[in-house]
Design a protein around this motif. Structure first.
Motif, mmCIF file in Angstrom:
data_model
loop_
_atom_site.group_PDB
_atom_site.id
_atom_site.type_symbol
_atom_site.label_atom_id
_atom_site.label_comp_id
_atom_site.label_asym_id
_atom_site.label_seq_id
_atom_site.Cartn_x
_atom_site.Cartn_y
_atom_site.Cartn_z
ATOM 1 N N GLY A 226 79.626 55.978 36.569
ATOM 2 C CA GLY A 226 79.998 56.025 37.893
ATOM 3 C C GLY A 226 81.866 55.873 37.664
ATOM 4 O O GLY A 226 81.937 54.963 36.572
ATOM 5 N N PRO A 227 82.649 55.581 38.971
ATOM 6 C CA PRO A 227 84.299 55.602 38.550
ATOM 7 C C PRO A 227 84.366 53.371 38.087
ATOM 8 O O PRO A 227 83.282 52.899 37.825
ATOM 9 C CB PRO A 227 85.010 55.547 40.033
ATOM 10 N N THR A 228 85.095 53.307 37.111
ATOM 11 C CA THR A 228 84.931 51.997 36.076
ATOM 12 C C THR A 228 85.292 51.475 37.324
ATOM 13 O O THR A 228 83.817 49.918 37.360
ATOM 14 C CB THR A 228 86.102 52.160 35.923
ATOM 15 N N ASP A 229 86.272 50.854 37.994
ATOM 16 C CA ASP A 229 86.082 49.720 39.547
ATOM 17 C C ASP A 229 84.619 50.047 39.747
ATOM 18 O O ASP A 229 85.023 48.160 40.171
ATOM 19 C CB ASP A 229 87.171 50.825 40.306
ATOM 20 N N GLU A 230 84.292 50.858 39.830
ATOM 21 C CA GLU A 230 82.987 50.637 40.976
ATOM 22 C C GLU A 230 81.523 49.881 39.334
ATOM 23 O O GLU A 230 81.149 49.004 39.863
ATOM 24 C CB GLU A 230 82.210 51.978 41.650
ATOM 25 N N ILE A 231 82.018 50.749 38.815
ATOM 26 C CA ILE A 231 80.850 49.889 37.319
ATOM 27 C C ILE A 231 81.250 48.383 37.990
ATOM 28 O O ILE A 231 80.579 47.656 37.303
ATOM 29 C CB ILE A 231 81.409 50.653 36.310
ATOM 30 N N PHE A 232 82.918 48.375 37.488
ATOM 31 C CA PHE A 232 82.496 46.807 37.538
ATOM 32 C C PHE A 232 82.550 46.071 38.420
ATOM 33 O O PHE A 232 82.107 44.352 38.156
ATOM 34 C CB PHE A 232 83.807 46.030 36.251
ATOM 35 N N GLY A 233 83.551 46.119 39.314
ATOM 36 C CA GLY A 233 83.038 45.741 40.409
ATOM 37 C C GLY A 233 82.268 45.272 41.394
ATOM 38 O O GLY A 233 82.379 44.491 41.902
ATOM 39 N N ASN A 234 81.268 46.286 41.346
ATOM 40 C CA ASN A 234 80.342 46.122 41.906
ATOM 41 C C ASN A 234 79.151 47.433 41.278
ATOM 42 O O ASN A 234 78.362 47.969 41.847
ATOM 43 C CB ASN A 234 80.399 46.976 43.892
ATOM 44 N N PRO A 235 78.900 46.520 40.693
ATOM 45 C CA PRO A 235 77.370 47.351 39.633
ATOM 46 C C PRO A 235 76.335 47.019 40.135
ATOM 47 O O PRO A 235 75.576 46.197 41.475
ATOM 48 C CB PRO A 235 77.166 46.871 39.041
ATOM 49 N N LYS A 236 75.921 48.364 40.666
ATOM 50 C CA LYS A 236 74.437 48.617 41.900
ATOM 51 C C LYS A 236 72.672 48.054 40.838
ATOM 52 O O LYS A 236 72.203 47.407 41.603
ATOM 53 C CB LYS A 236 74.025 49.628 42.322
ATOM 54 N N LYS A 237 72.814 48.683 39.818
ATOM 55 C CA LYS A 237 71.781 47.686 39.093
ATOM 56 C C LYS A 237 72.260 46.261 38.439
ATOM 57 O O LYS A 237 73.250 45.766 38.186
ATOM 58 C CB LYS A 237 71.434 49.079 37.423
ATOM 59 N N GLU A 238 70.856 46.350 38.479
ATOM 60 C CA GLU A 238 70.128 44.558 37.969
ATOM 61 C C GLU A 238 71.010 44.281 36.845
ATOM 62 O O GLU A 238 71.758 43.479 36.292
ATOM 63 C CB GLU A 238 68.624 44.152 37.638
ATOM 64 N N GLU A 239 70.309 45.535 35.914
ATOM 65 C CA GLU A 239 70.522 45.519 34.127
ATOM 66 C C GLU A 239 72.412 45.696 33.642
ATOM 67 O O GLU A 239 72.500 44.592 33.120
ATOM 68 C CB GLU A 239 70.395 47.098 33.426
ATOM 69 N N THR A 240 72.999 46.114 34.547
ATOM 70 C CA THR A 240 74.235 45.698 34.380
ATOM 71 C C THR A 240 74.620 44.827 34.924
ATOM 72 O O THR A 240 75.786 44.405 34.200
ATOM 73 C CB THR A 240 74.855 47.423 35.978
ATOM 74 N N LYS A 241 74.393 44.425 35.945
ATOM 75 C CA LYS A 241 75.044 43.811 36.470
ATOM 76 C C LYS A 241 74.981 41.976 35.429
ATOM 77 O O LYS A 241 76.004 41.628 34.794
ATOM 78 C CB LYS A 241 74.242 42.453 38.244
ATOM 79 N N ASP A 242 73.639 41.875 34.811
ATOM 80 C CA ASP A 242 73.492 41.008 33.644
ATOM 81 C C ASP A 242 73.674 40.979 32.235
ATOM 82 O O ASP A 242 74.775 40.979 31.515
ATOM 83 C CB ASP A 242 71.927 41.487 32.970
ATOM 84 N N PHE A 243 74.643 42.820 32.235
ATOM 85 C CA PHE A 243 75.156 43.158 30.709
ATOM 86 C C PHE A 243 76.530 42.644 30.433
ATOM 87 O O PHE A 243 76.829 42.032 29.624
ATOM 88 C CB PHE A 243 75.307 43.828 30.552
ATOM 89 N N LEU A 244 76.933 42.650 32.210
ATOM 90 C CA LEU A 244 78.700 42.531 32.917
ATOM 91 C C LEU A 244 78.319 41.207 32.938
ATOM 92 O O LEU A 244 79.755 40.309 32.147
ATOM 93 C CB LEU A 244 79.053 43.421 33.707
ATOM 94 N N SER A 245 77.848 40.187 32.902
ATOM 95 C CA SER A 245 78.307 38.084 32.936
ATOM 96 C C SER A 245 77.486 38.469 32.012
ATOM 97 O O SER A 245 77.582 37.223 31.664
ATOM 98 C CB SER A 245 77.180 38.184 34.629
ATOM 99 N N GLY A 246 77.438 38.957 30.910
ATOM 100 C CA GLY A 246 77.491 38.517 29.389
ATOM 101 C C GLY A 246 75.636 37.349 29.258
ATOM 102 O O GLY A 246 75.294 37.109 28.315
ATOM 103 N N VAL A 247 74.997 38.474 30.242
ATOM 104 C CA VAL A 247 73.336 37.838 29.974
ATOM 105 C C VAL A 247 72.302 38.814 28.777
ATOM 106 O O VAL A 247 72.314 37.481 28.329
ATOM 107 C CB VAL A 247 72.388 37.647 31.245
ATOM 108 N N PHE A 248 72.924 39.230 27.995
ATOM 109 C CA PHE A 248 72.678 39.911 27.086
ATOM 110 C C PHE A 248 73.787 40.870 26.418
ATOM 111 O O PHE A 248 75.170 41.321 26.872
ATOM 112 C CB PHE A 248 71.650 40.748 27.492
ATOM 113 N N GLY A 249 73.130 41.367 25.392
ATOM 114 C CA GLY A 249 74.082 42.930 24.890
ATOM 115 C C GLY A 249 75.523 41.885 23.612
ATOM 116 O O GLY A 249 75.331 41.109 22.525
#
Lengths: 249, 275
Positions: A226-249
């Motif tokens: 999706g649009p970058t703002d949405e992915i970073f600002g308001n991720p919908k999936k659990e995995e995305t949230k985890d990855f962006l917050s540095g839980v893994f990756g």
């Protein structure tokens, strides 16, 4: 928004090992699309499917359909497809000859032989990457003598010499210092006026800075796009949230 | 602790032994042969009641060069082509393994069998007669796998991204091979050809039935037989004491030529490519 590239259920295999699992996504024209995700999630493989470089490798193959415009890429000759979808790799890999010869290598293959035309292409594309002013006096110098950042910009300029519609970059800045990366980011923002850009990057901040659209991949799947703002600002999936917050990756 | 020291001693002893043998052989031959070497020996034809007792080995030197060069051309071209095929064109590992198996078989054929084959097939059945071409064909088959292995190895060492970059520009495999890959490994190819040539120059069995003779002039075409250094050496030794001095001289010349070529190949191969 016009989509220039569309993937439908693309799966890729190295031997029996599956690297991509039914990936579907699309890429808007003349924008920057960033593909992010942890190492080994299939980002590079995805690029290799798009320009069919994968089918040049031993024991590798992919299934599914990829559309460039309206046309299925399987109906386009591999060489022609790669001319239309350029690609730049992780480590700068200039050919071991002069800057000028690097720039004329592909045009010559495509049948351009007049010195005037070759000069025009070389100068125009070097200017696009901001390299011309830096190397104009030493076009005959070996490309290997340039700095890492310059080499990578030369590779981008070289990829542009065949006038591709899409330019794919596979972690183009991972081998470069911050200053060189900044120059390349600025240049990409300029290039998207003319070309569609897909960039694989490890650097989340970079994706956030330059991408209009972001695709998050994990374990061979596209989890979210999706649009970058949405992915970073308001991720919908659990995995995305985890990855962006540095839980893994 | 003791085991480690013993292993170390064993390694040193082995190295010392090998090195000692090599150095001894060189000194022995050079000492015995140096006496018979002069300008006449290098530039005249063999003469004497026992052939080779007097005169020189000039036709054998030229003959050996002719055999070697022809063999390198005949064997080098298919060797490079095979290496390019395996590395760049063949996409199925199974087929690649078959080719590799065949090459290993060729490398395992005793050279006298190659000579016999060249004799019965080329000299007799195709009736081209005993000549340099027939011998060189046998030599070419002998050195082909040797050159192929070296060229293939160097082709595999080309950075993959450089090749991918060329493909990514829409350039074909053929263009990439001729404009990136082969120029990139040019020095390795040349050094492989020289080493293959050294291998061919030292071989006698493929020449015996096919094109090597005891006495002839300097060859003018590839369709006539010629003398060769290793064969001449064999005959000089076989004739016994009167020509033994000349035999050491011939061995000296042969080893010198091969040693210089080897050094040349090593030196050339080591030079940095494409500044």
């Amino acid at each position: 928004m016009e989509m220039i590239l569309r993937l439908e259920k693309v799966s890729a295999y190295y031997g029996k090992k599956s690297a991509l699992k039914e990936v579907s996504m699309s890429v808007p024209k003349k924008q920057i699309t960033a593909i992010i995700g942890p190492s080994g999630c299939g980002k590079s493989t995805l690029l290799r499917c798009i320009n069919s470089l994968l089918s040049e490798e031993k024991d590798a193959s992919y299934t599914g359909d990829i559309f460039l415009g309206e046309k299925n890429t399987r109906d386009i000759e591999g060489d022609e497809l790669r001319r239309r979808i350029g690609m730049v790799f992780q480590t700068p890999s200039p050919f071991p000859f002069s800057v000028y010869k690097n720039m004329t290598y592909a045009p010559k293959y495509n049948g351009v032989h007049s010195k005037k035309e070759l000069d025009r292409i070389a100068v125009e594309k070097l200017k696009m990457t901001g390299l011309f002013d830096e190397v104009s006096a030493e076009l005959d110098k070996s490309a290997l003598k340039l700095s890492g950042g310059q080499q990578q910009r030369l590779c981008i300029a070289r990829a542009l010499t065949v006038d591709p519609e899409i330019l794919m970059l596979d972690e183009p800045c991972s081998a470069l210092d911050i200053k060189s990366s900044a120059i390349i980011e600025k240049m990409l923002a300029e290039l998207k006026k003319t070309y569609t850009i897909i960039i694989v990057t490890h650097n989340l901040a970079q994706a956030k800075r330059i991408a209009d659209r972001t695709v998050f991949m994990y374990d061979g799947h596209v989890i979210e796009e999706g649009p970058t703002d949405e992915i970073f600002g308001n991720p919908k999936k659990e995995e995305t949230k985890d990855f962006l917050s540095g839980v893994f990756g | 602790m003791l085991k480690a020291r013993l292993t170390k001693m064993w390694a040193y002893a082995g190295m010392g032994l090998v090195l000692g043998i090599v150095i001894f052989i060189f000194i022995y031959i050079f000492a015995k042969g140096a006496g018979s070497i002069d300008l006449e020996f290098l530039l005249e034809s063999p003469r004497g009641a026992v052939l080779g007792m007097e005169g020189g080995i000039f036709p054998a030197i030229m003959g050996s060069l002719a055999f070697t060069l022809t063999a390198v051309v005949l064997g080098g071209i298919p060797a490079v082509a095979t290496a390019v095929y395996i590395v760049f064109i063949c996409k199925r590992s199974s087929f690649e393994n078959i080719i590799r198996g065949v090459l290993q078989c060729i490398a395992g054929i005793p050279s006298i069998v190659l000579g016999l084959f060249a004799y019965s097939f080329l000299v007799r059945d195709l009736a081209i007669g005993r000549c340099i071409l027939a011998s060189s064909a046998a030599l070419a088959v002998m050195i082909m796998p040797f050159i192929e292995a070296r060229v293939e190895k160097s082709l595999r060492e080309i950075p993959q991204q450089m090749l991918s970059s060329s493909y990514a520009l829409g350039c074909s495999r053929g263009y990439t091979v001729f404009h990136i890959a082969l120029p990139y490994v040019r020095q390795e190819i040349i050094s492989a050809l020289i080493l293959g040539g050294c291998f061919a120059m030292g071989a006698t069995p493929p020449l015996i039935f096919t094109g090597g003779v005891a006495f002839s002039g300097v060859p003018q075409t590839l369709l006539e037989p010629a003398m060769a250094l290793p064969l001449h050496l064999y005959l000089l030794v076989a004739q016994g004491t009167p020509s033994l001095g000349a035999a050491y001289g011939t061995a000296f010349v042969m080893m010198a030529v091969i040693l210089i070529s080897n050094a040349l190949a090593t030196f050339y191969g080591r030079r940095r490519r494409w500044k």
